[in-house]
Enzyme design. Structure first.
Site, mmCIF file in Angstrom:
data_model
loop_
_atom_site.group_PDB
_atom_site.id
_atom_site.type_symbol
_atom_site.label_atom_id
_atom_site.label_comp_id
_atom_site.label_asym_id
_atom_site.label_seq_id
_atom_site.Cartn_x
_atom_site.Cartn_y
_atom_site.Cartn_z
ATOM 1 C CG HIS A 13 -6.431 5.781 -3.313
ATOM 2 N ND1 HIS A 13 -7.752 5.369 -3.274
ATOM 3 C CD2 HIS A 13 -6.423 7.061 -2.862
ATOM 4 C CE1 HIS A 13 -8.508 6.359 -2.840
ATOM 5 N NE2 HIS A 13 -7.730 7.398 -2.580
ATOM 6 N N GLY A 15 -4.698 2.452 1.399
ATOM 7 C CA GLY A 15 -3.967 1.508 2.227
ATOM 8 C C GLY A 15 -2.470 1.727 2.116
ATOM 9 N N GLY A 18 -1.268 0.482 -1.562
ATOM 10 C CA GLY A 18 -1.810 1.309 -2.630
ATOM 11 C C GLY A 18 -1.302 2.734 -2.593
ATOM 12 C CG LEU A 107 -0.018 -5.405 -5.103
ATOM 13 C CD1 LEU A 107 1.432 -5.777 -4.934
ATOM 14 C CD2 LEU A 107 -0.292 -4.937 -6.517
ATOM 15 C CB SER A 109 0.009 -12.470 0.470
ATOM 16 O OG SER A 109 0.629 -12.903 1.664
ATOM 17 C CB SER A 110 5.052 -14.696 0.777
ATOM 18 O OG SER A 110 4.869 -14.190 2.099
ATOM 19 C CB CYS A 111 0.137 -16.243 3.245
ATOM 20 S SG CYS A 111 -1.300 -15.511 2.432
ATOM 21 C CE1 TYR A 138 -5.318 -11.070 2.301
ATOM 22 C CE2 TYR A 138 -3.246 -12.285 2.429
ATOM 23 C CZ TYR A 138 -3.954 -11.149 2.075
ATOM 24 O OH TYR A 138 -3.294 -10.094 1.480
ATOM 25 C CE LYS A 142 -4.595 -10.714 -1.450
ATOM 26 N NZ LYS A 142 -4.853 -9.518 -2.275
ATOM 27 C CG HIS A 181 0.454 -7.921 8.764
ATOM 28 N ND1 HIS A 181 -0.211 -7.071 7.898
ATOM 29 C CD2 HIS A 181 0.033 -9.174 8.438
ATOM 30 C CE1 HIS A 181 -0.982 -7.777 7.098
ATOM 31 N NE2 HIS A 181 -0.852 -9.051 7.395
#
Length: 332
Positions: A13, A15, A18, A107, A109-111, A138, A142, A181
């Site tokens: 929460h 970040g 979150g 959650l 990621s598109s990676c 990473y 995920k 990023h």
């Protein structure tokens, strides 16, 4: 029980993601939101996580906690990225299952999608080709989280869902000079160049890769929207065989175009130079968002408007930490 009376654990929460999800939940009247700082609960510690779930009587979980960073951080700390994310996911998801928490949102990621996946990327593209090497650790973590959610759905009937957001930005971002990023990193570099009167800013790569960007408040709306849909509706949209859903704007632009927009938002008027000797990453990353659109959600915040609010957030953080040795140097 009224939906807003549910006890929802928002992991991560503090970040950017979150905190946005927590704000969204509270704005909708959810009052029983459970949070813990890392000092209070280390999600990489299995015993701590098990004790937490045993004592808190959680109804639903939003798993937004993760170790995140850009190309440089992923390249320099690959073991950290794969280990910490695997531990967080395995501990939280399995402890939730063990304590009979029936609904969880993970959650991702598109990676997770292959480096050369057909564009725009559909959910079925998962595991159809090799990943982008610079963020493979990473991404593998995920993918493991998605697989665990899907496996618990199959084996135990759990209503565990995963959403794969595109590149995120917005208030609460991490503006660290090497661990951020692309958008927060550019904001900081352009601001510092403007402050010092530098005539140019050099940007990694050719500037030609195309990327899609989603404001974190739009992701928060999507997260709560997806969590609130009946399972039958979620399963119908995904065809009953998938557990993960793409979330994005459906629109992309080149890094060169993005850099121009960020420079304008910051007020940097110098030259933008691109270094083709540095890695570009995946040539293009655009998500197919037809399924989340069919579920009744669309992005609302334009990139120009979102950049303005993010620059404002950066300036507030920069002013607040201007006396620090490395202002904005810590990860939220």
């Amino acid at each position: 029980m009224h939906p807003t009376d549910l006890r929802i654990f928002v992991a991560g929460h503090r970040g950017m993601v979150g905190s946005a999800i927590e704000r969204r939940l509270r704005s909708l009247g959810y009052a029983e939101i459970v949070t813990r700082t890392r000092a209070e609960l280390d999600l990489t510690d299995q015993a701590q996580v098990r004790r937490f779930f045993a004592s808190e009587h959680i109804d639903q979980v939003v798993l937004a906690a993760a170790k995140v960073g850009g190309i440089y951080a992923n390249s320099m700390l690959p073991a950290d990225f794969v280990y910490e994310n695997l531990m967080i996911e395995a501990n939280v998801i399995w402890a939730a299952h063990a304590r009979d928490v029936d609904r969880l949102l993970f959650l991702g990621s598109s990676c997770i999608y292959p480096k050369f996946a057909t564009q725009p990327m559909v959910e079925e593209a998962l595991l159809t080709g090799p990943l982008e090497p610079t963020n493979e650790p990473y991404a593998v973590a995920k993918i493991a989280g998605i697989t665990l959610c899907a496996s618990l759905r199959t084996q135990f009937g759990r209503d565990y869902r995963a959403i794969m957001p595109t590149n995120l930005y917005g208030p609460g971002d991490n503006y660290h000079p090497t661990r951020s990023h692309v958008i927060p990193g550019l904001i900081r570099r352009f601001h510092e160049a403007r402050e010092t009167g530098a005539p140019e800013v050099v940007i990694w790569g050719t500037g030609e890769p195309r990327r899609e960007f989603l404001h974190v408040d739009d992701l928060a709306r999507a997260s709560v929207h997806v969590m609130e849909r009946p399972r039958s509706e979620f399963d119908e949209v995904l065809g009953g065989t998938l557990a993960h859903l793409n979330v994005g704007t459906g629109v992309d632009l080149t890094i060169r175009e993005l850099a121009g927009l960020v420079a304008g938002a910051v007020g940097f008027e110098g030259r933008l130079e691109f270094d083709p000797t540095m890695p570009d990453g995946t040539p293009r990353k655009l998500l197919d968002v037809s399924r989340v659109t069919a579920l009744g959600w669309n992005a609302e915040i334009t990139l120009r408007d979102g950049l303005r609010s993010t620059v404002d957030d950066f300036m507030l953080q920069y002013a607040a930490r201007s006396g620090a040795v490395d202002p904005l140097g810590s990860t939220p």
